[in-house]
Design an enzyme around this catalytic site. Structure first.
Site, PDB file in Angstrom:
ATOM      1  N   CYS A  37      -1.405  -2.227  -6.413  1.00 47.60           N
ATOM      2  CA  CYS A  37      -2.625  -1.257  -6.303  1.00 47.60           C
ATOM      3  C   CYS A  37      -3.746  -1.600  -6.818  1.00 47.60           C
ATOM      4  O   CYS A  37      -4.057  -2.194  -8.226  1.00 47.60           O
ATOM      5  CB  CYS A  37      -2.177   0.155  -7.009  1.00 47.60           C
ATOM      6  SG  CYS A  37      -3.439   1.379  -7.074  1.00 47.60           S
TER       7      CYS A  37
ATOM      8  N   TYR B 242     -11.826  20.912   3.859  1.00 44.48           N
ATOM      9  CA  TYR B 242     -11.318  19.431   3.710  1.00 44.48           C
ATOM     10  C   TYR B 242     -11.815  18.899   5.128  1.00 44.48           C
ATOM     11  O   TYR B 242     -12.485  17.797   5.256  1.00 44.48           O
ATOM     12  CB  TYR B 242      -9.951  19.460   3.962  1.00 44.48           C
ATOM     13  CG  TYR B 242      -9.271  18.093   4.411  1.00 44.48           C
ATOM     14  CD1 TYR B 242      -9.589  17.062   3.616  1.00 44.48           C
ATOM     15  CD2 TYR B 242      -8.824  18.191   5.605  1.00 44.48           C
ATOM     16  CE1 TYR B 242      -9.070  15.872   4.042  1.00 44.48           C
ATOM     17  CE2 TYR B 242      -8.610  17.012   6.261  1.00 44.48           C
ATOM     18  CZ  TYR B 242      -8.633  15.785   5.454  1.00 44.48           C
ATOM     19  OH  TYR B 242      -8.290  14.527   5.850  1.00 44.48           O
TER      20      TYR B 242
ATOM     21  N   ASP C 280      -7.383  15.283   0.585  1.00 48.37           N
ATOM     22  CA  ASP C 280      -6.109  15.677   1.295  1.00 48.37           C
ATOM     23  C   ASP C 280      -5.084  15.472   0.352  1.00 48.37           C
ATOM     24  O   ASP C 280      -4.888  15.174  -0.730  1.00 48.37           O
ATOM     25  CB  ASP C 280      -6.116  14.874   2.619  1.00 48.37           C
ATOM     26  CG  ASP C 280      -5.583  13.527   2.295  1.00 48.37           C
ATOM     27  OD1 ASP C 280      -5.472  12.763   1.426  1.00 48.37           O
ATOM     28  OD2 ASP C 280      -5.135  12.777   3.545  1.00 48.37           O
TER      29      ASP C 280
ATOM     30  N   CYS D   7      -6.113   2.889 -13.918  1.00 49.24           N
ATOM     31  CA  CYS D   7      -4.947   4.242 -13.636  1.00 49.24           C
ATOM     32  C   CYS D   7      -4.403   4.584 -15.006  1.00 49.24           C
ATOM     33  O   CYS D   7      -3.831   3.885 -15.602  1.00 49.24           O
ATOM     34  CB  CYS D   7      -4.201   3.753 -12.631  1.00 49.24           C
ATOM     35  SG  CYS D   7      -2.878   5.246 -12.285  1.00 49.24           S
TER      36      CYS D   7
ATOM     37  N   CYS E  79       0.412   4.258  -3.401  1.00 49.93           N
ATOM     38  CA  CYS E  79       0.481   5.403  -4.228  1.00 49.93           C
ATOM     39  C   CYS E  79       1.407   6.458  -3.628  1.00 49.93           C
ATOM     40  O   CYS E  79       0.996   7.848  -3.631  1.00 49.93           O
ATOM     41  CB  CYS E  79      -0.721   5.846  -4.735  1.00 49.93           C
ATOM     42  SG  CYS E  79      -0.720   6.938  -6.195  1.00 49.93           S
TER      43      CYS E  79
ATOM     44  N   ARG F  19      -9.179   6.049  14.588  1.00 50.52           N
ATOM     45  CA  ARG F  19      -9.834   5.345  13.588  1.00 50.52           C
ATOM     46  C   ARG F  19     -10.917   4.065  13.770  1.00 50.52           C
ATOM     47  O   ARG F  19     -10.234   3.284  14.715  1.00 50.52           O
ATOM     48  CB  ARG F  19      -9.105   4.769  12.343  1.00 50.52           C
ATOM     49  CG  ARG F  19      -9.712   4.210  11.126  1.00 50.52           C
ATOM     50  CD  ARG F  19      -8.818   3.761  10.225  1.00 50.52           C
ATOM     51  NE  ARG F  19      -8.580   4.775   9.449  1.00 50.52           N
ATOM     52  CZ  ARG F  19      -7.454   4.813   8.277  1.00 50.52           C
ATOM     53  NH1 ARG F  19      -6.981   3.539   8.023  1.00 50.52           N
ATOM     54  NH2 ARG F  19      -7.279   5.896   7.459  1.00 50.52           N
TER      55      ARG F  19
ATOM     56  N   GLU G 124      -8.417  15.008  12.799  1.00 50.49           N
ATOM     57  CA  GLU G 124      -7.911  15.674  11.430  1.00 50.49           C
ATOM     58  C   GLU G 124      -7.445  17.089  11.561  1.00 50.49           C
ATOM     59  O   GLU G 124      -6.592  17.391  10.676  1.00 50.49           O
ATOM     60  CB  GLU G 124      -9.468  15.744  10.722  1.00 50.49           C
ATOM     61  CG  GLU G 124     -10.117  14.451  10.359  1.00 50.49           C
ATOM     62  CD  GLU G 124      -9.304  13.825   9.100  1.00 50.49           C
ATOM     63  OE1 GLU G 124      -8.199  14.483   8.538  1.00 50.49           O
ATOM     64  OE2 GLU G 124      -9.293  12.604   8.955  1.00 50.49           O
TER      65      GLU G 124
END
Length: 363
Positions: free
Chosen positions: A214, A134, A152, A220, A204, A36, A53
């Site tokens: 969060c 995906y 995902d 939410c 989460c 990343r 991935e």
């Protein structure tokens, strides 16, 4: 069923509030991972995004890290991977499971090498071998900063709770994708996708979500209803069938006989112990030769659609010429270097069992 977004405003302002809150959180809390680039850094090369991935499908970050590093050290460019020997790649993949991914990895690398580069659009990426919706979306968003809807398992959980989508999986997936599309921003789509993944992995979570930390808590619906942990709803699992088979440990002069499995199908293309065909039937065929076999114990291993009980059968020092032709074409692998053979996990377990039995007899 809670209709997708039934009490969450569908306005552009609401969409922006969700994406802005998520991106602000990600700018501060992004996980540092080997594959990343962090917010503000130059985008990661598509080869590295794609490789990570593919490896991360059905596999945890902790497991993938060492494999990813070894692959890049050995094959630093997609052209290097495209030119690699199939057996070397399959051996390097051993232990990651879902071995069709490794075969698709090679097919895709060779197509990209033929094209000269990765396609830069989601549609173009979907045309590559082995890239589903995906993976194509993830590479398009993360490597090329294209707006793409990336869903995902972590994103699935976040969105199911955010919109209180209570249709059981997998039937809920179309609604979850539509809802994810609604909140995916036009800019920084790659950061948004990775932020949603990180939120699902660290805040989460499946059990005991840390809702008070969060950034999406004010938006939410699941939190507002007081029971976010029940979402997403999963259909009851069906019990997996149990297959039984035998694997054969044949020693000669400090080596064990290994065979190469057929290129397609279960564990295709991998080195393995000879077996009785358990991958194709509930009960296998007979032993590969008429000799004195002894039991080495039972290996138990879980596959996606069935569990396996593999009886390990042992014999030592078969006479030259006593092996059937198909086994004579195998390779005698030194016991002292068995870890380097790249055996799939089920056969690696069997090898450890055989070596332990051998050590017990000699000790």
């Amino acid at each position: 069923m809670q209709a997708s977004g039934a009490t969450l405003s569908s306005s552009a302002d609401s969409k922006a509030a969700v994406s802005d809150a998520l991106l602000a959180w990600y700018d501060t809390h992004a996980r540092r991972l080997p594959w990343r680039k962090l917010p503000g850094e130059e985008r990661q090369h598509p080869y590295r995004v794609w490789l990570s991935e593919v490896m991360l499908q059905q596999t945890t970050v902790a497991v993938v890290g060492p494999y990813y590093a070894r692959f890049l050290e050995r094959w630093p460019r997609v052209e290097d991977l495209a030119a690699a020997d199939d057996a070397d790649v399959m051996a390097a993949w051993a232990g990651l499971g879902y071995y069709a991914r490794a075969r698709n990895l090679l097919a895709c690398a060779r197509e990209v090498a033929r094209l000269g580069a990765f396609p830069s659009t989601e549609q173009g990426l979907r045309q590559l071998p082995g890239l589903g919706d995906y993976t194509a979306a993830a590479v398009a968003a993360i490597a090329f900063d294209q707006r793409a809807v990336v869903v995902d398992a972590n994103v699935e959980r976040v969105v199911a709770r955010l919109f209180a989508i209570d249709t059981p999986l997998p039937a809920a997936r179309p609604a979850i994708r539509v809802a994810t599309d609604r909140i995916t921003p036009d800019r920084r789509a790659g950061d948004f996708a990775q932020g949603m993944m990180d939120l699902g992995a660290t805040i989460c979570t499946v059990k005991a979500p840390r809702c008070l930390l969060c950034p999406l808590r004010p938006h939410c619906i699941g939190y507002g209803q007081g029971e976010p942990e029940r979402l997403p709803v999963k259909a009851a699992k069906k019990p997996k069938p149990v297959r039984k088979g035998r694997a054969f440990w044949i020693e000669r002069d400090g080596c064990v006989l290994l065979v190469r499995r057929e290129g397609k199908g279960m564990l295709g293309g991998m080195r393995a112990l000879p077996d009785d065909g358990w991958s194709a039937r509930m009960d296998g065929q007979g032993a590969p030769m008429d000799t004195a076999w002894r039991s080495g114990g039972v290996v138990r291993h879980g596959f996606t659609h069935f569990d396996l009980e593999l009886q390990l059968m042992l014999c030592g020092s078969p006479e030259i010429g006593s092996l059937p032709r198909e086994l004579e074409l195998g390779e005698w692998w030194p016991l002292s270097d068995i870890e380097a053979a790249g055996l799939p996990t089920v056969f690696a377990k069997a090898a450890r069992l055989a070596l332990a039995e051998r050590q017990g007899r000699e000790g």
